[in-house]
Design a protein around this motif. Structure first.
Motif, mmCIF file in Angstrom:
data_model
loop_
_atom_site.group_PDB
_atom_site.id
_atom_site.type_symbol
_atom_site.label_atom_id
_atom_site.label_comp_id
_atom_site.label_asym_id
_atom_site.label_seq_id
_atom_site.Cartn_x
_atom_site.Cartn_y
_atom_site.Cartn_z
ATOM 1 N N SER A 216 -1.988 -1.372 5.083
ATOM 2 C CA SER A 216 -2.163 -1.819 3.692
ATOM 3 C C SER A 216 -2.791 -0.725 2.835
ATOM 4 O O SER A 216 -2.408 -0.528 1.681
ATOM 5 C CB SER A 216 -3.031 -3.077 3.641
ATOM 6 O OG SER A 216 -2.370 -4.154 4.258
ATOM 7 N N ALA A 219 -0.148 1.833 2.079
ATOM 8 C CA ALA A 219 0.825 1.285 1.128
ATOM 9 C C ALA A 219 0.244 1.249 -0.282
ATOM 10 O O ALA A 219 0.926 1.611 -1.257
ATOM 11 C CB ALA A 219 1.241 -0.120 1.573
ATOM 12 N N LEU A 220 -1.030 0.851 -0.401
ATOM 13 C CA LEU A 220 -1.698 0.818 -1.709
ATOM 14 C C LEU A 220 -1.802 2.234 -2.291
ATOM 15 O O LEU A 220 -1.576 2.438 -3.491
ATOM 16 C CB LEU A 220 -3.088 0.196 -1.582
ATOM 17 C CG LEU A 220 -3.937 0.174 -2.863
ATOM 18 C CD1 LEU A 220 -3.259 -0.652 -3.950
ATOM 19 C CD2 LEU A 220 -5.343 -0.364 -2.570
ATOM 20 N N SER A 221 -2.130 3.207 -1.438
ATOM 21 C CA SER A 221 -2.261 4.598 -1.886
ATOM 22 C C SER A 221 -0.937 5.121 -2.430
ATOM 23 O O SER A 221 -0.902 5.763 -3.497
ATOM 24 C CB SER A 221 -2.726 5.496 -0.735
ATOM 25 O OG SER A 221 -4.026 5.157 -0.322
ATOM 26 N N ARG A 222 0.146 4.834 -1.719
ATOM 27 C CA ARG A 222 1.457 5.334 -2.151
ATOM 28 C C ARG A 222 1.933 4.626 -3.425
ATOM 29 O O ARG A 222 2.507 5.262 -4.320
ATOM 30 C CB ARG A 222 2.475 5.160 -1.017
ATOM 31 C CG ARG A 222 2.229 6.154 0.119
ATOM 32 C CD ARG A 222 3.017 5.856 1.372
ATOM 33 N NE ARG A 222 2.790 6.892 2.381
ATOM 34 C CZ ARG A 222 3.193 6.809 3.634
ATOM 35 N NH1 ARG A 222 3.857 5.725 4.068
ATOM 36 N NH2 ARG A 222 2.942 7.796 4.487
ATOM 37 N N PHE A 223 1.679 3.321 -3.518
ATOM 38 C CA PHE A 223 2.045 2.589 -4.735
ATOM 39 C C PHE A 223 1.227 3.105 -5.923
ATOM 40 O O PHE A 223 1.776 3.375 -6.998
ATOM 41 C CB PHE A 223 1.807 1.087 -4.524
ATOM 42 C CG PHE A 223 2.074 0.260 -5.755
ATOM 43 C CD1 PHE A 223 3.383 -0.052 -6.113
ATOM 44 C CD2 PHE A 223 1.034 -0.184 -6.563
ATOM 45 C CE1 PHE A 223 3.646 -0.805 -7.256
ATOM 46 C CE2 PHE A 223 1.282 -0.936 -7.700
ATOM 47 C CZ PHE A 223 2.592 -1.242 -8.040
ATOM 48 N N SER A 224 -0.091 3.249 -5.726
ATOM 49 C CA SER A 224 -0.960 3.740 -6.805
ATOM 50 C C SER A 224 -0.570 5.146 -7.232
ATOM 51 O O SER A 224 -0.627 5.485 -8.421
ATOM 52 C CB SER A 224 -2.430 3.730 -6.348
ATOM 53 O OG SER A 224 -2.856 2.423 -6.054
ATOM 54 N N SER A 225 -0.156 5.980 -6.261
ATOM 55 C CA SER A 225 0.264 7.349 -6.580
ATOM 56 C C SER A 225 1.481 7.353 -7.492
ATOM 57 O O SER A 225 1.548 8.127 -8.460
ATOM 58 C CB SER A 225 0.574 8.131 -5.290
ATOM 59 O OG SER A 225 -0.590 8.292 -4.520
ATOM 60 N N CYS A 226 2.451 6.483 -7.191
ATOM 61 C CA CYS A 226 3.652 6.389 -8.037
ATOM 62 C C CYS A 226 3.283 5.921 -9.446
ATOM 63 O O CYS A 226 3.802 6.445 -10.441
ATOM 64 C CB CYS A 226 4.669 5.434 -7.409
ATOM 65 S SG CYS A 226 5.346 6.034 -5.837
ATOM 66 N N ILE A 227 2.365 4.947 -9.537
ATOM 67 C CA ILE A 227 1.910 4.446 -10.845
ATOM 68 C C ILE A 227 1.205 5.560 -11.616
ATOM 69 O O ILE A 227 1.413 5.732 -12.827
ATOM 70 C CB ILE A 227 0.971 3.230 -10.671
ATOM 71 C CG1 ILE A 227 1.725 2.045 -10.052
ATOM 72 C CG2 ILE A 227 0.346 2.834 -12.009
ATOM 73 C CD1 ILE A 227 2.858 1.500 -10.891
ATOM 74 N N TRP A 363 4.018 11.873 2.282
ATOM 75 C CA TRP A 363 4.898 10.762 2.673
ATOM 76 C C TRP A 363 6.241 11.315 3.138
ATOM 77 O O TRP A 363 6.775 10.893 4.173
ATOM 78 C CB TRP A 363 5.043 9.855 1.460
ATOM 79 C CG TRP A 363 5.737 8.536 1.688
ATOM 80 C CD1 TRP A 363 6.185 8.037 2.876
ATOM 81 C CD2 TRP A 363 6.045 7.565 0.690
ATOM 82 N NE1 TRP A 363 6.754 6.813 2.684
ATOM 83 C CE2 TRP A 363 6.684 6.486 1.345
ATOM 84 C CE3 TRP A 363 5.846 7.491 -0.686
ATOM 85 C CZ2 TRP A 363 7.121 5.360 0.662
ATOM 86 C CZ3 TRP A 363 6.285 6.363 -1.358
ATOM 87 C CH2 TRP A 363 6.906 5.308 -0.702
ATOM 88 N N ASP A 370 -3.489 9.853 2.135
ATOM 89 C CA ASP A 370 -3.723 8.679 1.289
ATOM 90 C C ASP A 370 -4.770 8.997 0.225
ATOM 91 O O ASP A 370 -5.247 10.132 0.118
ATOM 92 C CB ASP A 370 -4.148 7.470 2.134
ATOM 93 C CG ASP A 370 -5.439 7.738 2.918
ATOM 94 O OD1 ASP A 370 -6.099 8.755 2.644
ATOM 95 O OD2 ASP A 370 -5.772 6.932 3.809
#
Length: 425
Positions: A216, A219-227, A363, A370
Motif C-alpha cells: 500500500s 502504491a500510494l507513493s507511485r500514485f502521489s508521484s503521478c499527481i 518503477w 518510494d
C-alpha cells in the motif's frame, strides 16, 4: 484650404495608425513573438571559432582550474582504487561543471526570452542531482537518492536563499529589499503540497495502517508521484501562459538596464554553441557521477562520516553551485524576485518533479523507490518549509533574515552529522 485640411487629416490619421502599429508591436514583443523583428532589441548572435568558443567557456572562469580533478579522479579509481580519494576528487571535479552548465543555460536563455530562460535555468541547474540520482538508482542505492534530493531541497531553501538574503541585505543595509509577495505565497503552497506527498507515505508506514502490508505504501507513493507530476505540469502552464504578465516587470527592468550594462547584455556564444556545450557538459557530469556514486559507501567508511551526511550536505552543495552563485549575484543587484526564482524555483522543481520522476523511473527499473523518506528526514523537511514560508510571507528581506536561514541550515547539517540512518545497517 480644403486641400490643406485634407493633408492635415491624412497626416493625423497616419500618425494614429503608426501609434497603433507600434503599440501592437510592443505588446507582441512582450509576448516574445517579435523579439527578433526589431534591431534595437535583437539578440546579436556572435560567430566564434572553435578555439574562441573553448576560450570563452573553459578559460574565462577561475573556478575551471578545478576541472583537472575530474580526470584525476578517474585515474585514481583505476590506479589506486581509494574510494575516499575518488569521491573527493570527483566531487571537486563536478563543481565547475555544475557552474558551467548554469553559464551555458544563461547564454541559451538570451535566444529564448526571460520566461523560458528561467525554466531552462532551473532545469539544467538541477541536472547534476538528476544524473547522480539515476546512477544511484541503477546501483540500487535508493536511500542515497532520497537523501541527496532531500539535501538539495534543504540546501536551496536555507543555504542558497539565506546567503542571497544576507549578501543582498549587507549591500542594501539601509532598507528592506522587496520581492513579489503573491508569487512567494504560491511557491510556498507548492512546497507544502510536495511535503504532503512525501509525508503521507511515511505516516502510513509508521502508523502500521496499510491495507496491504508492504504494498500500500508503494502504491500510494507511485500514485502521489503521478499527481505531483501533473501538478508540476499545471504549474509550468500557469507560469508560462496564464501568468506571463507577472514577468513583465522583470523584462522592463532588464530593458532599463540594457543601456547601463552594454556588453554584458549580449550573449558571448551562439545558440548552437550553447546547445553543444550543454550536451558536452551534461555528458561529462554523467561520467563523473558514475564514479562519484560508486565511491560514496567507501568514502563513508574511510572518512568515518555517515552516508546521510555525505548525501544530504556534501553532494547538494556541489550540485547547487550554479544556483548559489546566481542567487547571491541577483540579490546584490537588488533583484530579489530573480533570487527567489532561482532558489525556491529550484526547490519546487526538485520536490515536485525530480523526486516523483525518480519514483517513476525506479518503477520502470524495478527498484522499490518510494516517497517514504523516513520519520527524521520528513520532519526536517516539514519544519524547513514552514520556517521558509514564514520568512517569505511579508514580501521583504534583510541581512538578519538571511543570517537566520543560514543558522537554521547549520542546525540541519549538525543533525545529519550525528544521525545514523537505520537503513545503513
Amino acid at each position: 484650404m480644403g486641400s490643406v485640411n485634407e493633408l492635415e487629416h491624412k497626416s493625423l490619421f497616419r500618425k494614429e495608425e503608426e501609434d497603433a502599429t507600434q503599440a501592437k508591436a510592443a505588446s507582441l514583443m512582450e509576448q516574445g513573438s517579435l523579439s527578433l523583428s526589431f534591431p534595437e532589441h535583437a539578440t546579436k548572435s556572435p560567430k566564434n571559432s572553435v578555439l574562441r568558443s573553448i576560450k570563452i567557456v573553459i578559460f574565462s572562469n577561475k573556478l575551471n582550474m578545478l576541472l583537472p580533478f575530474g580526470p584525476l579522479a578517474i585515474l585514481v579509481h583505476y590506479m589506486i582504487d581509494s574510494k575516499g580519494w575518488v569521491f573527493l576528487l570527483s566531487l571537486i571535479g563536478i563543481t565547475p561543471l555544475a557552474e558551467r552548465l548554469g553559464y551555458a543555460t544563461e547564454q541559451l536563455a538570451f535566444y529564448t526570452g526571460p520566461t523560458v530562460g528561467g525554466l531552462l535555468n532551473a532545469t539544467f541547474g538541477n541536472v547534476t542531482e538528476l544524473i547522480i540520482s539515476i546512477f544511484a538508482l541503477k546501483n540500487g542505492m535508493i536511500r542515497v537518492v532520497q537523501l541527496t534530493l532531500l539535501g538539495s531541497i534543504l540546501s536551496n531553501m536555507l543555504l542558497v536563499l539565506g546567503c542571497a538574503f544576507f549578501c543582498g541585505g549587507l549591500v542594501f543595509y539601509q532598507k528592506d529589499q522587496v520581492f513579489d509577495k503573491g508569487i512567494a505565497v504560491v511557491n510556498s503552497g507548492l512546497l507544502l503540497m510536495a511535503v504532503m506527498g512525501i509525508l503521507f507515505p511515511a505516516v502510513l508506514h509508521y502508523t502500521h495502517s496499510e491495507v496491504h502490508a508492504g504494498s500500500s505504501e508503494m502504491a500510494l507513493s507511485r500514485f502521489s508521484s503521478c499527481i505531483m507530476l501533473i501538478a508540476y505540469a499545471a504549474y509550468l502552464f500557469f507560469q508560462l501562459k496564464s501568468q506571463s504578465n507577472s514577468y513583465s516587470p522583470l523584462e522592463e527592468e532588464t530593458n532599463e538596464n540594457e543601456e547601463t550594462c552594454g556588453e554584458d547584455e549580449d550573449p558571448e556564444i551562439s545558440k548552437w554553441e550553447a546547445i553543444i556545450w550543454l550536451s558536452i557538459l551534461t555528458a561529462w557530469v554523467s561520467l563523473l557521477s558514475g564514479y562519484l556514486v560508486d565511491a560514496i559507501e567507501g568514502a563513508s567508511v574511510s572518512w568515518n562520516i555517515p552516508i546521510a551526511f555525505i548525501s544530504v550536505i556534501l553532494l547538494p552543495i556541489v550540485g547547487n553551485a550554479a544556483e548559489h552563485a546566481g542567487a547571491i549575484m541577483f540579490a546584490m543587484k537588488d533583484k530579489l524576485d530573480l533570487s527567489l526564482g532561482v532558489a525556491i524555483g529550484s526547490s519546487i522543481q526538485i520536490s515536485m518533479f525530480v523526486v516523483p520522476f525518480c519514483v517513476v523511473i525506479g518503477w520502470m527499473m524495478g527498484e522499490q523507490m518510494d516517497l517514504n523518506f523516513q520519520l527524521f528526514e520528513t520532519a526536517m523537511l516539514f519544519i524547513t518549509v514552514i520556517v521558509v514560508a514564514f520568512f517569505l510571507q511579508e514580501g521583504t528581506s534583510n541581512y538578519f533574515k538571511g543570517l537566520m536561514l543560514i543558522l537554521c541550515y547549520l542546525i540541519v547539517a549538525a543533525s545529519f552529522f550525528v544521525h545514523e540512518d537505520p537503513h545503513e545497517g
